[in-house]
Design a protein around this motif. Structure first.
Motif: not given
Length: 265
Positions: A82, A96-97, A99-101, A223, A249, A251-252
């Motif tokens: 990420a 973005r991390t 889990s944001d994608i 990005e 997935k 988190a963070l």
């Protein structure tokens, strides 16, 4: 439709193949795995502890198969980086991390950029090389494409010194590809950049800190997602396929191991 697996096997035996100087990075190669076999005591014990029974109560005399995974990195094996991996900010915004994608950002038209005729171990993959490889695909890079760079590094195993001497991308080359519209950048090498020892030598010689990990640091300006340790790129056409990059997935996190699959008509 053919499905082609582009993912390396996470085999704990590979941890022992690392040279001593890289032993601290074993978690990038594979996790430690404790195997619990259903026919052996460990598998029986865990089954009984969970279901409140004894070994003699097991329906077929067996417990269950289970594995305990420890000591592995979010960058283990074939993985998706990420933007957070490159820095805390990307193009002026919080990076973005993993889990944001969204998934639709990770299923993209693919192109193989075969730089093997020109790229050399421990040296930069130049923009000229990239242009030649793009021309060979028969189509231009389009917005949202996934570009998979075939360096030939997958021919080396982890107990071969050349495995760690990959041709690498620079800031210039990375920004060139993202400037053309690519949003996913993949490689069959262990790293996107030059080998660490090569970057360190350049830094010590020049005193220029910008040479340190400059391929990854380019993502802080524009990005994209970097995917490393791909395999089987030789099974793909140069263009005309899609690729799904499916990371865990987490988190963070700045990355996650992924199952990468090409979909070829």
């Amino acid at each position: 439709m053919r499905l082609i697996d582009l993912t390396v096997l996470l085999d704990p035996a590979n941890r022992e193949k690392l040279p001593p100087a890289l032993a601290h990075a074993a978690g990038v190669v594979a996790p430690k795995i404790t195997y619990l076999n259903p026919a052996e005591s460990a598998g029986k014990d865990e089954f009984c502890a969970s279901l409140g029974c004894a070994h003699e109560d097991l329906p077929d005399g067996e417990g269950w198969g289970s594995e305990h995974l420890t000591d592995f990195s979010s960058h283990c094996g074939t993985h998706v980086d990420a933007p957070l991996h490159s820095g805390s900010r990307c193009a002026g915004e919080p990076a973005r991390t993993i889990s944001d994608i969204a998934l639709d950002e990770l299923y993209r038209p693919g192109m193989v950029l075969d730089v093997r005729p020109w790229a050399k171990g421990g040296e930069i993959i130049t923009v000229e090389m990239l242009d030649r490889a793009i021309a060979a695909t028969g189509r231009p890079v389009k917005q949202g494409d996934a570009l998979l760079i075939r360096t030939g590094q997958e021919r080396f195993t982890m107990d071969d010194a050349e495995f760690y001497n990959q041709p690498g991308m620079s800031r210039e080359g990375t920004l060139y590809l993202t400037g053309l519209g690519a949003t996913i950048l993949g490689t069959d090498a262990v790293g996107w950049d030059l080998p660490f020892r090569v970057m360190n030598a350049k830094f010590r010689e020049s005193g220029d800190k910008q040479v340190l990990w400059d391929g990854h640091k380019a993502i802080t300006s524009r990005e994209a997602f970097i995917v490393q340790q791909l395999t089987n790129l030789g099974a793909l056409p140069l263009a005309g396929f899609h690729v799904g990059f499916f990371p865990m997935k987490l988190a963070l996190c700045s990355a996650a191991p992924a199952r990468v699959v090409a979909f070829v008509s």
